[in-house]
Design an enzyme around this catalytic site. Sequence first.
Site, PDB file in Angstrom:
ATOM      1  N   GLU A 144       0.897  -1.156   0.000  1.00 35.73           N
ATOM      2  CA  GLU A 144       0.000   0.000   0.000  1.00 35.73           C
ATOM      3  C   GLU A 144       0.928   1.196   0.000  1.00 35.73           C
ATOM      4  OE1 GLU A 144      -1.158   2.897   0.779  1.00 35.73           O
ATOM      5  OE2 GLU A 144      -2.734   2.682   2.294  1.00 35.73           O
ATOM      6  N   GLU A 153       4.465   8.431  -4.133  1.00 34.72           N
ATOM      7  CA  GLU A 153       5.301   7.927  -3.040  1.00 34.72           C
ATOM      8  C   GLU A 153       6.298   6.874  -3.522  1.00 34.72           C
ATOM      9  OE1 GLU A 153       2.697   6.826   0.217  1.00 34.72           O
ATOM     10  OE2 GLU A 153       2.124   8.921   0.489  1.00 34.72           O
TER      11      GLU A 153
HETATM   12  N1  SAH Z   1       0.852  -1.160   5.004  1.00 35.52           N
HETATM   13  C1  SAH Z   1       0.347  -0.251   6.010  1.00 35.52           C
HETATM   14  C2  SAH Z   1       1.019   1.110   5.942  1.00 35.52           C
HETATM   15  C3  SAH Z   1       0.967   1.804   4.606  1.00 35.52           C
HETATM   16  S1  SAH Z   1       1.746   3.383   4.613  1.00 35.52           S
HETATM   17  C4  SAH Z   1      -1.135  -0.155   5.877  1.00 35.52           C
HETATM   18  O1  SAH Z   1      -1.648  -0.466   4.815  1.00 35.52           O
HETATM   19  O2  SAH Z   1      -1.812   0.243   6.824  1.00 35.52           O
HETATM   20  C5  SAH Z   1       3.157   3.089   3.646  1.00 35.52           C
HETATM   21  C6  SAH Z   1       4.387   2.742   4.462  1.00 35.52           C
HETATM   22  O3  SAH Z   1       5.379   2.277   3.552  1.00 35.52           O
HETATM   23  C7  SAH Z   1       5.032   3.856   5.212  1.00 35.52           C
HETATM   24  O4  SAH Z   1       5.176   3.461   6.546  1.00 35.52           O
HETATM   25  C8  SAH Z   1       6.399   4.073   4.547  1.00 35.52           C
HETATM   26  O5  SAH Z   1       7.404   4.406   5.489  1.00 35.52           O
HETATM   27  C9  SAH Z   1       6.671   2.712   3.944  1.00 35.52           C
HETATM   28  N2  SAH Z   1       7.463   2.619   2.693  1.00 35.52           N
HETATM   29  C10 SAH Z   1       7.232   3.275   1.537  1.00 35.52           C
HETATM   30  N3  SAH Z   1       8.046   2.841   0.566  1.00 35.52           N
HETATM   31  C11 SAH Z   1       8.818   1.868   1.101  1.00 35.52           C
HETATM   32  C12 SAH Z   1       9.837   1.027   0.588  1.00 35.52           C
HETATM   33  N4  SAH Z   1      10.184   1.085  -0.709  1.00 35.52           N
HETATM   34  N5  SAH Z   1      10.429   0.170   1.424  1.00 35.52           N
HETATM   35  C13 SAH Z   1      10.051   0.080   2.725  1.00 35.52           C
HETATM   36  N6  SAH Z   1       9.069   0.850   3.268  1.00 35.52           N
HETATM   37  C14 SAH Z   1       8.460   1.723   2.463  1.00 35.52           C
END
Ligand code: SAH
Length: 686
Positions: A144, A153
């Site tokens: 996500e 993002e």
């Molecule tokens: N999966 C959770 C949070 C989603 S928010 C949910 O669905 O509730 C997205 C998260 O991904 C954030 O905490 C951000 O720090 C992390 N993130 C984004 N890109 C990333 C990457 N390439 N590798 C590791 N973490 C990542």
Amino acid sequence: MKTFCGRANPTTGAMEWLEEDENYDYHQEIARSRYADMLHDKDRNVKYYQGIRAAVSRVKERGEKAIVLDIGTGTGLLSMMAASAGADFCYAVEVFKPMANAAVKIVEKNGFRDKIKVINKHSTEVTVGPDGDMQCRANILVTELFDTELIGEGALPTYEHAHKYLVQEGCEAVPHRATVYVQLVESKRMWSWNKLFPVHVEAEDGEKVIVSPSEMENCPGVPSVCDIQLNQMPSSDFTILSDVVTMFSVDFSKPVRSASTYYRVQLEPVKSGKAQIVLSWWDIDMDPSGTINCTMAPYWVKSTSAFQWRDHWMQCVYFLPNEEPVLQGEKVYLTACRDEYSLWYKLQKARGEEENKADVRVESPVCRCQAHLLWNRPRFGELNDRNRTRQYIKSLMKVLKTDSVCLSISDGSLLPVLAHYLGAKQVKYYLQYAAFFFFQFFKANHLEDKIKIIEARPELLTSSHLEDKKISVLVGEPFFTTSLLPWHNLYFWYARTAVTSHLTSSVTVLPQSASLHMMIVEFQDLWRIRSPCGTCEGFDVQTMDDMIKNSLNFRESKEAEPHPLWEYPCKSLSDPREVLTFDFRKTVPQHCLSTEGSVNLSRKGKSHGAVLWMEYHLAADISVSTGLMQISNEKGNCEWNPHCKQAVYFFSSVIESETLSDLPSAVTYAINFNTKTGEIAMDFKL
Ligand code: SAH
């Protein structure tokens, strides 16, 4: 560990060295994060869970072990869903350390310690192999990583890398696919966020029109996304020119390419008009057949029963480089260009297809006119607000005399031009930056030798800057780009204080004063972003709630946060109250300004917080509000200034008054403006 950070104080303008706890940034990040909003997004969570269950089943049916890679696990939620759905093992990758730590705790508390491994790394750093972070490649990819623009993002490069190095060929992906939709519209309101409309001024010697430099005409603007709660835009504020069409889709179960590219669709306008804006949103299919669908479509596209409020995913407004007349039924081509992280749009008349293709260039837009660097979208809207301009014109007419020597202090303001046309003998324009733009702007209006630009900080202003003249009229909107919270624009008062020695003894200051106003409100939805969640789809996420609470309380006094409330409906539970006044005719006093009192709750509802805003008293009987415009009905629905952010102070506990008699019928407050630090501290008791 403590570190020192240098910054210009937004209110006082003073350079200051703040001793910041090294944890400050991350507490800010957590406290202001979207995690709570995501956990409250029931529609998203339910559909992810369904999609994950279906993906695990498909893998199991093939007789394989289900090995999940969850990139960006956050609280660990999606990995816990996968483990519950029967996945054999989950690798939960999270780059943000405090979140990775939280995920470890949450996973443990929910009893998934032996099924989920949290890896505190960026996914591109993750290794696979017997000694690696992952024993083997995964066959289910869950993520996500989407923002309102879908790709902002970094979802594309992350997927591209994951398919190359972290997952098996033919893996299952949840979501399986994302689709971006567009609709062409004409909208004076939204277009006013992107171009400066001519400003008409009735002067003594006839009507004057302030125009923008020709460079602005075809300027593509800046590539930053304009994301808004489009559901708050009434249908009367735009005209639909095309049907909703699919711009492009991404299949996440196959290798993804992140390199710059473009997509093109043919549109047949359903109405003639001026194409100005592309509205866009996306949906995600959680399964290959598309039966589990989560959509951001706005109210006029989807049925209201499907409606889920959320702030972490909204809708996008894209501005075409220039407005283009289109005729009903006469086909046009819309091109979406993208790089790894952003999108932008172009519209072309349907000539030969080949000819159009040759036109496509995918470099990201660069503002050529400088105005889009100087003014952000709400600021464009504010400068184009005719009612507001009228108030300034009326008050300038009251205070200006033919021999007035006028100094204007405000960022990117048109006040100096208004003052000139309304008869000020001399106008000086104090500017901290963007002088280059104003040289061009004044040239376009033949004002280059009429208005003198001064580039010096107010405390460094000398009489030679002013050609040994004393200032008889000091004007400001006030507006400063460094302002985040409404009272930061009190910088005008500090600048006024710094230039005191250059003012005549009978100087007129416009605005003559400002006041801070406050009202208790119940939000329709915004409360969710700061409200604890407890459990989410059956998983205990209280650790996250505690973490957010801890970060909110990290500073001794809680802080108010800025929100553009026209996007976030609320109703007033108390009457609006003027709580502090600031007299610009005098210098900033040495002592603090404080006030205490109580406001009665006159409507039943949930007291989620207090909203604060500034009003400027330009001249006798003429005021402008940067907050409440009016309470529009007996239910207490509020109408807010559409160009400004207001300050929201969320109460730590919500008081619900069902009937008026049974409850605390008043909220007591104590508000203190520290004139040394420019900070406002506040405390509320319910
Ligand atoms: N999966 C959770 C949070 C989603 S928010 C949910 O669905 O509730 C997205 C998260 O991904 C954030 O905490 C951000 O720090 C992390 N993130 C984004 N890109 C990333 C990457 N390439 N590798 C590791 N973490 C990542």
